[in-house]
Write an enzyme that holds these catalytic residues in place. Structure first.
Site, PDB file in Angstrom:
ATOM      1  N   GLN A 124      11.656  33.681 -16.837  1.00  0.00           N
ATOM      2  CA  GLN A 124      12.988  33.159 -16.546  1.00  0.00           C
ATOM      3  C   GLN A 124      13.036  32.719 -15.090  1.00  0.00           C
ATOM      4  O   GLN A 124      12.627  33.448 -14.196  1.00  0.00           O
ATOM      5  CB  GLN A 124      14.026  34.258 -16.793  1.00  0.00           C
ATOM      6  CG  GLN A 124      15.447  33.841 -16.514  1.00  0.00           C
ATOM      7  CD  GLN A 124      16.029  32.994 -17.634  1.00  0.00           C
ATOM      8  OE1 GLN A 124      15.919  33.331 -18.806  1.00  0.00           O
ATOM      9  NE2 GLN A 124      16.645  31.891 -17.266  1.00  0.00           N
ATOM     10  N   GLY A 125      13.508  31.509 -14.848  1.00  0.00           N
ATOM     11  CA  GLY A 125      13.663  31.012 -13.491  1.00  0.00           C
ATOM     12  C   GLY A 125      15.043  30.442 -13.293  1.00  0.00           C
ATOM     13  O   GLY A 125      15.867  30.426 -14.212  1.00  0.00           O
ATOM     14  N   SER A 126      15.330  29.959 -12.084  1.00  0.00           N
ATOM     15  CA  SER A 126      16.644  29.389 -11.810  1.00  0.00           C
ATOM     16  C   SER A 126      16.846  28.085 -12.562  1.00  0.00           C
ATOM     17  O   SER A 126      17.960  27.704 -12.891  1.00  0.00           O
ATOM     18  CB  SER A 126      16.801  29.143 -10.315  1.00  0.00           C
ATOM     19  OG  SER A 126      15.795  28.264  -9.855  1.00  0.00           O
ATOM     20  N   PHE A 127      15.758  27.383 -12.840  1.00  0.00           N
ATOM     21  CA  PHE A 127      15.833  26.155 -13.630  1.00  0.00           C
ATOM     22  C   PHE A 127      16.243  26.491 -15.059  1.00  0.00           C
ATOM     23  O   PHE A 127      17.017  25.782 -15.685  1.00  0.00           O
ATOM     24  CB  PHE A 127      14.460  25.465 -13.609  1.00  0.00           C
ATOM     25  CG  PHE A 127      14.397  24.148 -14.338  1.00  0.00           C
ATOM     26  CD1 PHE A 127      14.547  22.958 -13.643  1.00  0.00           C
ATOM     27  CD2 PHE A 127      14.175  24.096 -15.703  1.00  0.00           C
ATOM     28  CE1 PHE A 127      14.492  21.736 -14.305  1.00  0.00           C
ATOM     29  CE2 PHE A 127      14.118  22.882 -16.375  1.00  0.00           C
ATOM     30  CZ  PHE A 127      14.278  21.699 -15.663  1.00  0.00           C
ATOM     31  N   VAL A 130      11.463  29.867 -19.719  1.00  0.00           N
ATOM     32  CA  VAL A 130      10.179  29.216 -20.009  1.00  0.00           C
ATOM     33  C   VAL A 130       9.611  29.834 -21.282  1.00  0.00           C
ATOM     34  O   VAL A 130       9.553  31.060 -21.417  1.00  0.00           O
ATOM     35  CB  VAL A 130       9.183  29.398 -18.844  1.00  0.00           C
ATOM     36  CG1 VAL A 130       7.875  28.673 -19.148  1.00  0.00           C
ATOM     37  CG2 VAL A 130       9.775  28.882 -17.541  1.00  0.00           C
ATOM     38  N   LYS A 144       9.589  24.513 -20.148  1.00  0.00           N
ATOM     39  CA  LYS A 144      10.637  24.967 -19.231  1.00  0.00           C
ATOM     40  C   LYS A 144      11.935  24.254 -19.617  1.00  0.00           C
ATOM     41  O   LYS A 144      12.012  23.031 -19.584  1.00  0.00           O
ATOM     42  CB  LYS A 144      10.247  24.661 -17.788  1.00  0.00           C
ATOM     43  CG  LYS A 144      11.210  25.240 -16.763  1.00  0.00           C
ATOM     44  CD  LYS A 144      10.591  25.345 -15.370  1.00  0.00           C
ATOM     45  CE  LYS A 144      10.333  24.020 -14.731  1.00  0.00           C
ATOM     46  NZ  LYS A 144       9.957  24.157 -13.305  1.00  0.00           N
ATOM     47  N   ASP A 240       8.619  23.954  -1.298  1.00  0.00           N
ATOM     48  CA  ASP A 240       8.924  25.279  -1.854  1.00  0.00           C
ATOM     49  C   ASP A 240       7.637  26.004  -2.233  1.00  0.00           C
ATOM     50  O   ASP A 240       7.525  26.568  -3.323  1.00  0.00           O
ATOM     51  CB  ASP A 240       9.845  25.156  -3.059  1.00  0.00           C
ATOM     52  CG  ASP A 240      10.522  26.484  -3.422  1.00  0.00           C
ATOM     53  OD1 ASP A 240      10.575  27.363  -2.538  1.00  0.00           O
ATOM     54  OD2 ASP A 240      10.986  26.639  -4.561  1.00  0.00           O
TER      55      ASP A 240
END
Length: 423
Positions: A124-127, A130, A144, A240
């Protein structure tokens, strides 16, 4: 009568002249309007979008636009069937995007089937989440999915597809496709079976990276950044770089990922809010709001110290680095305890020295990524040269021993022959 005829001729002439004038004005008006429309379209296509920001955390980024201390958390929705189409993604954009990127476009049904209805989650990411997916071709990929309520992720999505559509290198994660369908935006990448560097260093996995793997990873990352800075045209600044954005394949080869914040090095005269991840951001960037290639170098310096120490930047890594910089063997004190004595301490000090140079307070005194790659490569070459020398010496000794043995056999044969002759 003649006077009336003259008036008629004059009236007709004036009418024709006025008609011709009006026709010319209409013609040039339409031409001017079309020209302005074309210029506006070209300007829009060339413009670089303001790039998105992520939320705070080990695997995410921080929004510094409003404040350096207050980050805005982005809530991630679990609803994968929301049918509201993103406002920026109209039919024209989709067609232009597909033609420019040259990347395969998949339907929502294709991805839904490949991910078993979005059940095989990898992370899990901020985007957004996945998922692992098995495509009909037999290829295993990572999908994603843009979170339905993430407004900033829309621009990140565009940036990633447009950049990775033209950037290809063995140390960059390969984008194999995308999906814009049923109100969902998804990016499809090659599957990296060993996950992120951050998970390997700080996760609960029992696997410990040995020193050879860490040195190899540092070299792989440097090659990926070197391609972005010196191989891509125009050059690309990642913006980043962090251990969470370094992924490893089944052969433990490292690849740079997540280009949502990346930007081509073209000065557009505008300064936007600070973007990046706390702990990896160049202090000069914070004070000047100007991000350069040397800011990427700073972030890579932090990653190299992560490889040495296994201490996360958000756990006071800089304090340990400053402590280590006070003496030649300072790196020995902050070396990851899991490595024990299973590493070459001179190589550790060598990598720490390179990382220190990358963190120099003055950006112009930091090395270029090409110089960093060469310095890391020299560490590996010195080891290989030493191993070759030892191997060569060992071969010489074995040859000498076998030659002595052969000579002893020959002498014993000659002695036995001589004894037989005298008898």
């Amino acid at each position: 009568m003649a006077h009336k005829a003259d008036l008629v001729i004059i009236g007709v002439s004036i009418g024709l002249a006025l008609g011709l004038l009006i026709a010319l004005l209409v013609f040039y008006g339409i031409r001017w309007y079309k020209k302005r429309a074309n210029l506006r379209q070209c300007s829009n296509e060339r413009s670089i979008p303001n790039l998105p920001i992520r939320t705070n955390g080990f695997g995410t980024s921080t929004d510094f636009s409003a404040s350096l201390t207050n980050s805005v958390a982005i809530q991630v929705s679990e609803n994968h069937h929301k049918n509201t189409q993103p406002s920026w993604w109209n039919h024209h954009n989709k067609d232009r995007f597909a033609s420019v990127s040259g990347i395969l476009r998949y339907s929502y049904k294709d991805i839904q089937k490949a991910t078993q209805n979005f059940t095989t989650i990898l992370g899990q990411g901020s985007f957004g989440p996945v998922y692992k997916a098995n495509m009909q071709t037999g290829e295993v990929v990572a999908v994603k999915v843009l979170a339905s309520n993430s407004k900033q992720g829309e621009k990140e999505f565009q940036t990633e597809v447009s950049l990775l559509g033209r950037l290809h290198h063995r140390n960059l994660v390969n984008l194999v496709g995308y999906c814009v369908d049923k109100g969902r935006c998804m990016l499809i990448y090659e599957f990296m079976s060993n996950g992120s560097l951050a998970n390997l260093l700080y996760g609960e996995e029992e696997r410990v990276l040995n020193w050879d793997e860490r040195l190899r990873i540092a070299l792989d990352i440097s090659h990926g950044i070197e391609y972005l800075h010196e191989g891509a045209v125009p050059p690309v600044i990642h913006r980043d770089l962090k251990s969470a954005n370094i992924l490893l394949d089944r052969s433990m080869r490292a690849k740079v990922a997540d280009f949502g914040l990346s930007k081509e090095e073209v000065f557009d005269g505008r300064n936007s809010g600070l973007k990046g991840t706390y702990g990896y951001i160049d202090p000069v960037y914070i004070s000047t709001n100007k991000f350069t290639m040397k800011s990427d170098i700073y972030s890579f310096g932090i990653i190299m110290f992560e490889l040495i120490t296994a201490i996360h930047p958000q756990q006071n890594l800089m304090e340990y680095i400053n402590l280590a910089s006070m003496s030649y063997d300072g790196a020995d004190e902050i070396l990851d305890k899991k490595l024990g004595g299973e590493c070459n301490i001179e190589e550790v000090r060598g990598l720490a020295s390179i990382a220190h140079k990358c963190l120099h307070k003055m950006p112009r005194k930091r090395p270029s990524i090409g110089e960093v790659s060469q310095a890391i490569l020299k560490i590996k070459q010195r080891r290989l040269t030493k191993e070759d020398t030892m191997s060569f010496g060992g071969r010489d000794i074995s040859r000498a021993v076998s030659r002595i043995a052969e000579q002893q056999v020959e002498l014993s044969l000659m002695t036995s022959i001589k004894e037989q002759v005298t008898a």
